[in-house]
Design an enzyme around this catalytic site. Sequence first.
Site, PDB file in Angstrom:
ATOM      1  N   ARG A  61       0.851  -1.006   0.072  1.00  0.00           N
ATOM      2  CA  ARG A  61       0.017   0.022   0.072  1.00  0.00           C
ATOM      3  C   ARG A  61       0.956   1.310  -0.073  1.00  0.00           C
ATOM      4  O   ARG A  61       0.404   2.249  -0.626  1.00  0.00           O
ATOM      5  CB  ARG A  61      -0.972  -0.230   1.377  1.00  0.00           C
ATOM      6  CG  ARG A  61      -1.932   1.023   1.163  1.00  0.00           C
ATOM      7  CD  ARG A  61      -3.082   1.105   2.209  1.00  0.00           C
ATOM      8  NE  ARG A  61      -4.031   0.050   1.707  1.00  0.00           N
ATOM      9  CZ  ARG A  61      -4.048  -0.962   2.848  1.00  0.00           C
ATOM     10  NH1 ARG A  61      -3.506  -1.294   3.830  1.00  0.00           N
ATOM     11  NH2 ARG A  61      -5.193  -1.812   2.403  1.00  0.00           N
ATOM     12  N   ALA A  62       1.873   1.147   0.832  1.00  0.00           N
ATOM     13  CA  ALA A  62       2.920   2.284   0.663  1.00  0.00           C
ATOM     14  C   ALA A  62       3.456   2.767  -0.681  1.00  0.00           C
ATOM     15  O   ALA A  62       3.442   3.901  -0.960  1.00  0.00           O
ATOM     16  CB  ALA A  62       4.030   2.148   1.723  1.00  0.00           C
TER      17      ALA A  62
END
Length: 678
Positions: free
Chosen positions: A279-280
């Site tokens: 997700r980062a």
Amino acid sequence: MRSAPANGFPFTAVVGMADLQLALVLAAVSPAIGGVLIRGEKGTAKSTAVRALTEILPPVDVVAGCRFSCDPAHPDATCPDGPHDSLNAVVRAARLVELPVGATEDRVLGSLHLERALAEGVTAYEPGLLAAAHRGLLYVDEVNLLHDHLVDVLLDAAAMGRATVERDGVSVTHPARFVLVGTMNPEEGELRPQLLDRFGLTVDVVASRDPAVRVEVMRARLAYEADPVAFVSRYDAAQRELAERIVKAQNLLSEVILTDAALRQIAEICAAFDVDGMRADLVTARTAVAHAAWSGRTVVEVDDVRAAAKLALPHRKRRNPFDAPGLDEDQLEQAINDSMPPEDPDDDPDPDGGPDGGESPDDSASEPSRADDRADADPADRAANGAPDDQADRPDAPGSALAGQVAGSSEPYKARLLSVQSTGSGVAGRRSRAITDVGRVVGARARVGRESGRPHLLATIRTAAPHQHSRGRSGPGLAVRPDDVRLAVREGREGNLVLFCVDASGSMGTKKRMGEVKTAIVSLLLDAYQRRDTVGLVTFAGATATVALPPTGSVETAVRCLETLPTGGRTPLAEGLLQAADVLRIAAIRDPRRRPLLVLVTDGRATHGESAFSRAKLVAARFGHQGIASVVVDCEPRRGVRLGLAAELAADLGAEYLDLGEVAAGNLVRAVTERRAA
């Protein structure tokens, strides 16, 4: 639901919050980023900045009469209010929807219109706050105090751009694209790491310590309060310019090119910070694209990646829930430099030094080793455990080098579950059984006034059915009145006030033993963090007991307080229990729904005052008569003669008794197995 007030404080007049303003603007340019979490101490104008954002968001075209704010140019085919006539359009300002901390899931997602469903036989859906926030701004103040399941619902909708309701005979899906903004004060407790990760960007807001900036803030606020209309008019041009720039960036967003080199750079930076999952990387990429569009560029550059990483990574690099969020900018610059191809491939790094020409790893590692040697040679650690207790407990006794020393804790472990045995009705959490808004249905009750909540359909029908003849009902359906409605009673879990009462006297043994005690308490604090409890800390040593930390939602503060706790002196056990009782009395007045759980950490010795142990037993018995749930963690060393004083205290308190080694969940299983075998 509310709109921004007329003559609200202008977004461009906010002083000293460049990072916050940038994060909010980028989220407005690209809602796919996933929203913004604003962390900051009280009084830093977090809410002011969020509410001011709506003034610069572009107006939206909506289908007239559509409760879901469908775009007339691209109406949603699944909209519950459809099909739509694209010519029937109106223009309205961007909407700010505020979600209160006490909102129910029905209020957020929407629910079945019960009266119409029973009386008319139709499945009528009442939209919730997510529908109202579509194509606008959804603001959650004190998001860290919101129930976890509601935060999950919000973040799922923000990520998917849709809200889905599947319950009580309702099957509805509708668009829910909004800019999600949450604010929180870390002193009141942190969000769980899993939920932190779901927010796209995060900003830490701290009041400036520069007097010139503080003067500018005061001058702007006082001028606004004196004449809001005149103050706002001074910023009209800047507000219009910013609004136009947002529109241009939104239009340019689809044209921005994210090159393979930029993608690789983002991946290497995220890997350098050792963040979990992907997700980062995705959020950083979307933010970099939005930043490029905001800067008027069609190709993502290094500056865009740098700005995106500063906003997308700080809350994702935490390896432990007690780690302070933040980003080391020097480490970021190093990661950026390492991810860029070298200008001259023939240049090799200096093999004799680090990247900054600093000390070699061997030199830097030598000091901790010498420090460890000195710690091992500590007189307190060399003192014999068999020393007489009346000598070891005296701060001025030979070998009692514990006085004033601070023992550190080791890596926390998974602690066993400590809970209040009876069923309560407190705040939703994850510790003790309670009647809450979430959980399995165990009954039904009458609705009070227009109280909201999930209805119990069968109980409602049973209540209304016997009155159909007297109400003149002869056809299909039921004549249902508001006082017929029954709400479901659900049993779930509640959060408790876990108050630690810790013996910090010299009788706790060696520095190593106190380190083990602190590790056990930190493990229990980690468990309290995960179970959404509030915690407090009372310590006793010398002649007095001290409230080291009043009840708070910030478990991180409790850990920091514990780590700096010195040990030494006599043992005023009775004073510690009396101080704990006073803390619980005040807490019950402030938050009567949150049931307490006292955790007394002691070896049972009491050496301050005449008949110290007898007095402690009397106080403990008085405590036990109040019916307060408690646990005694016995810290008496296993070696040598064990006096069993902590077990006596547990009996007087009516408390659960645990040896220090049984705090760990795995050790408890082993202990139970051994006892059964014996």
